[in-house]
Design a protein around this motif. Structure first.
Motif, PDB file in Angstrom:
ATOM      1  N   UNK A   1     -25.903   7.960 -15.976  1.00  0.00           N
ATOM      2  CA  UNK A   1     -26.123   9.282 -15.376  1.00  0.00           C
ATOM      3  C   UNK A   1     -26.519   9.244 -13.903  1.00  0.00           C
ATOM      4  N   UNK A   2     -27.077   8.140 -13.457  1.00  0.00           N
ATOM      5  CA  UNK A   2     -27.434   8.006 -12.037  1.00  0.00           C
ATOM      6  C   UNK A   2     -26.422   7.134 -11.293  1.00  0.00           C
ATOM      7  N   UNK A   3     -25.282   6.925 -11.919  1.00  0.00           N
ATOM      8  CA  UNK A   3     -24.213   6.200 -11.255  1.00  0.00           C
ATOM      9  C   UNK A   3     -24.554   4.761 -10.918  1.00  0.00           C
ATOM     10  N   UNK A   4     -24.395   4.405  -9.648  1.00  0.00           N
ATOM     11  CA  UNK A   4     -24.563   3.026  -9.212  1.00  0.00           C
ATOM     12  C   UNK A   4     -25.990   2.522  -9.394  1.00  0.00           C
ATOM     13  N   UNK A   5     -26.956   3.405  -9.381  1.00  0.00           N
ATOM     14  CA  UNK A   5     -28.349   2.983  -9.598  1.00  0.00           C
ATOM     15  C   UNK A   5     -28.489   2.348 -10.978  1.00  0.00           C
ATOM     16  N   UNK A   6     -27.908   2.985 -11.973  1.00  0.00           N
ATOM     17  CA  UNK A   6     -27.965   2.439 -13.332  1.00  0.00           C
ATOM     18  C   UNK A   6     -27.195   1.124 -13.431  1.00  0.00           C
ATOM     19  N   UNK A   7     -26.105   1.007 -12.675  1.00  0.00           N
ATOM     20  CA  UNK A   7     -25.360  -0.255 -12.686  1.00  0.00           C
ATOM     21  C   UNK A   7     -26.145  -1.357 -11.984  1.00  0.00           C
ATOM     22  N   UNK A   8     -26.888  -1.007 -10.939  1.00  0.00           N
ATOM     23  CA  UNK A   8     -27.724  -1.996 -10.251  1.00  0.00           C
ATOM     24  C   UNK A   8     -28.798  -2.528 -11.194  1.00  0.00           C
ATOM     25  N   UNK A   9     -29.369  -1.641 -11.992  1.00  0.00           N
ATOM     26  CA  UNK A   9     -30.366  -2.068 -12.978  1.00  0.00           C
ATOM     27  C   UNK A   9     -29.718  -2.904 -14.079  1.00  0.00           C
ATOM     28  N   UNK A  10     -28.496  -2.545 -14.455  1.00  0.00           N
ATOM     29  CA  UNK A  10     -27.768  -3.324 -15.461  1.00  0.00           C
ATOM     30  C   UNK A  10     -27.457  -4.722 -14.926  1.00  0.00           C
ATOM     31  N   UNK A  11     -27.157  -4.803 -13.630  1.00  0.00           N
ATOM     32  CA  UNK A  11     -26.884  -6.101 -13.012  1.00  0.00           C
ATOM     33  C   UNK A  11     -28.141  -6.969 -13.034  1.00  0.00           C
ATOM     34  N   UNK A  12     -29.289  -6.359 -12.746  1.00  0.00           N
ATOM     35  CA  UNK A  12     -30.545  -7.099 -12.798  1.00  0.00           C
ATOM     36  C   UNK A  12     -30.813  -7.593 -14.220  1.00  0.00           C
ATOM     37  N   UNK A  13     -30.585  -6.725 -15.198  1.00  0.00           N
ATOM     38  CA  UNK A  13     -30.801  -7.092 -16.604  1.00  0.00           C
ATOM     39  C   UNK A  13     -29.861  -8.227 -17.021  1.00  0.00           C
ATOM     40  N   UNK A  14     -28.650  -8.205 -16.495  1.00  0.00           N
ATOM     41  CA  UNK A  14     -27.687  -9.268 -16.796  1.00  0.00           C
ATOM     42  C   UNK A  14     -28.219 -10.612 -16.300  1.00  0.00           C
ATOM     43  N   UNK A  15     -28.803 -10.612 -15.119  1.00  0.00           N
ATOM     44  CA  UNK A  15     -29.385 -11.840 -14.578  1.00  0.00           C
ATOM     45  C   UNK A  15     -30.544 -12.334 -15.425  1.00  0.00           C
ATOM     46  N   UNK A  16     -31.354 -11.399 -15.932  1.00  0.00           N
ATOM     47  CA  UNK A  16     -32.454 -11.777 -16.824  1.00  0.00           C
ATOM     48  C   UNK A  16     -31.926 -12.467 -18.076  1.00  0.00           C
ATOM     49  N   UNK A  17     -30.855 -11.942 -18.637  1.00  0.00           N
ATOM     50  CA  UNK A  17     -30.277 -12.521 -19.853  1.00  0.00           C
ATOM     51  C   UNK A  17     -29.768 -13.936 -19.596  1.00  0.00           C
ATOM     52  N   UNK A  18     -29.127 -14.150 -18.450  1.00  0.00           N
ATOM     53  CA  UNK A  18     -28.627 -15.485 -18.105  1.00  0.00           C
ATOM     54  C   UNK A  18     -29.787 -16.454 -17.919  1.00  0.00           C
ATOM     55  N   UNK A  19     -30.860 -15.976 -17.303  1.00  0.00           N
ATOM     56  CA  UNK A  19     -32.052 -16.814 -17.135  1.00  0.00           C
ATOM     57  C   UNK A  19     -32.617 -17.241 -18.489  1.00  0.00           C
ATOM     58  N   UNK A  20     -32.737 -16.290 -19.407  1.00  0.00           N
ATOM     59  CA  UNK A  20     -33.290 -16.592 -20.722  1.00  0.00           C
ATOM     60  C   UNK A  20     -32.404 -17.581 -21.484  1.00  0.00           C
ATOM     61  N   UNK A  21     -31.090 -17.444 -21.334  1.00  0.00           N
ATOM     62  CA  UNK A  21     -30.174 -18.381 -21.982  1.00  0.00           C
ATOM     63  C   UNK A  21     -30.417 -19.803 -21.467  1.00  0.00           C
ATOM     64  N   UNK A  22     -30.640 -19.919 -20.174  1.00  0.00           N
ATOM     65  CA  UNK A  22     -30.880 -21.249 -19.595  1.00  0.00           C
ATOM     66  C   UNK A  22     -32.229 -21.801 -20.043  1.00  0.00           C
ATOM     67  N   UNK A  23     -33.238 -20.947 -20.096  1.00  0.00           N
ATOM     68  CA  UNK A  23     -34.558 -21.397 -20.536  1.00  0.00           C
ATOM     69  C   UNK A  23     -34.505 -21.870 -21.993  1.00  0.00           C
ATOM     70  N   UNK A  24     -33.770 -21.129 -22.808  1.00  0.00           N
ATOM     71  CA  UNK A  24     -33.657 -21.489 -24.221  1.00  0.00           C
ATOM     72  C   UNK A  24     -32.935 -22.827 -24.403  1.00  0.00           C
ATOM     73  N   UNK A  25     -31.968 -23.091 -23.532  1.00  0.00           N
ATOM     74  CA  UNK A  25     -31.154 -24.298 -23.652  1.00  0.00           C
ATOM     75  C   UNK A  25     -31.790 -25.519 -22.999  1.00  0.00           C
ATOM     76  N   UNK A  26     -32.922 -25.343 -22.312  1.00  0.00           N
ATOM     77  CA  UNK A  26     -33.558 -26.434 -21.573  1.00  0.00           C
ATOM     78  C   UNK A  26     -34.833 -26.899 -22.262  1.00  0.00           C
ATOM     79  N   UNK A  27     -35.005 -28.191 -22.359  1.00  0.00           N
ATOM     80  CA  UNK A  27     -36.228 -28.766 -22.924  1.00  0.00           C
ATOM     81  C   UNK A  27     -37.296 -28.789 -21.829  1.00  0.00           C
ATOM     82  N   UNK A  28     -38.294 -27.941 -21.977  1.00  0.00           N
ATOM     83  CA  UNK A  28     -39.351 -27.835 -20.974  1.00  0.00           C
ATOM     84  C   UNK A  28     -40.612 -28.589 -21.370  1.00  0.00           C
TER      85      UNK A  28
END
Length: 228
Positions: free
Chosen positions: A47-74
């Motif tokens: 509903x807010x156009x590109x603003x909502x897509x910018x937030x979706x892009x940020x959320x996408x980056x969070x998901x990729x980060x979590x995938x890497x953290x899960x796959x890495x032995x810390x």
């Protein structure tokens, strides 16, 4: 097509236009036209156009980060190194710095500053949860607030970093985390020192009443106040 699939289609299309038009109405309209998503459907899910897509892009980056953290032995890392790794993983999830730069510009606007702050807070909350944080008191807030400052300053440094492999950014990140560790050390000393704990008895008693949000609202900043 589900709402998530629709947003994904729009997001992939808009990424080509953001470097030139920013997270703007023009970029959103171009994404709608190129993705094949009906304008009415696009407006319904964003509903807010590109603003909502910018937030979706940020959320996408969070998901990729979590995938890497899960796959890495810390397990062999010091805890401060785990935090640094998580922040670095979040930045390395970005495929085009210009998309982040345009996002910083967007969320610097007063009407969207709250959205930007919430997105950063959410990223830091995900990092702490992924690293096993179980705090339920005021530390729940201080950890996320402190990491939000570290993350935000590191992003800004990274956006202007031209060093090979962004080494200057990773060095900057290490210094910021060292500063945080010093702060945490001072906090512990205040609580463990009998004289200081008496001097700050009032504030410490008040802080002891602060509780983290319920699990259903973990990304909300307000918490709970535990009365006597």
């Amino acid at each position: 097509m589900s709402d998530r699939e629709t947003i994904t289609a729009l997001l992939e299309a808009v990424k080509l236009h953001v470097p030139f038009d920013g997270w703007s109405a023009a970029a959103f309209e171009a994404a709608v036209a190129e993705s094949g998503v009906a304008p009415g459907v696009a407006e319904a899910v964003c509903p807010r156009g590109a603003v909502d897509l910018a937030l979706a892009y940020h959320a996408e980056g969070d998901e990729l980060m979590l995938e890497r953290l899960t796959a890495t032995d810390l397990s062999e890392m010091r805890f401060r190194d785990r935090v640094a790794f998580a922040v670095r993983a979040r930045l390395e999830a970005v495929e085009d710095r210009e998309l982040v730069q345009r996002g910083v510009t967007l969320f610097a606007l007063p009407q969207y500053a709250g959205d930007g702050a919430k997105a950063i807070w959410g990223t830091c909350d995900k990092i702490w949860v992924a690293l096993g944080d179980t705090s339920e008191d005021v530390n729940w807030y201080t950890k996320r607030a402190t990491l939000s400052g570290v993350y935000s300053s590191t992003v800004l440094y990274w956006l202007g970093d031209d060093s090979p492999g962004y080494q200057a950014t990773w060095d900057f990140l290490d210094r910021r985390i060292d500063d945080v560790m010093q702060f945490e050390k001072v906090k512990a000393q205040v609580r463990d020192n009998k004289v200081l704990s008496q001097v700050f008895a009032g504030p410490l008693k008040i802080l002891d009443k602060v509780r983290a949000p319920q699990a259903s609202g973990r990304h909300d900043m307000p918490g709970q106040w535990r009365g006597e």
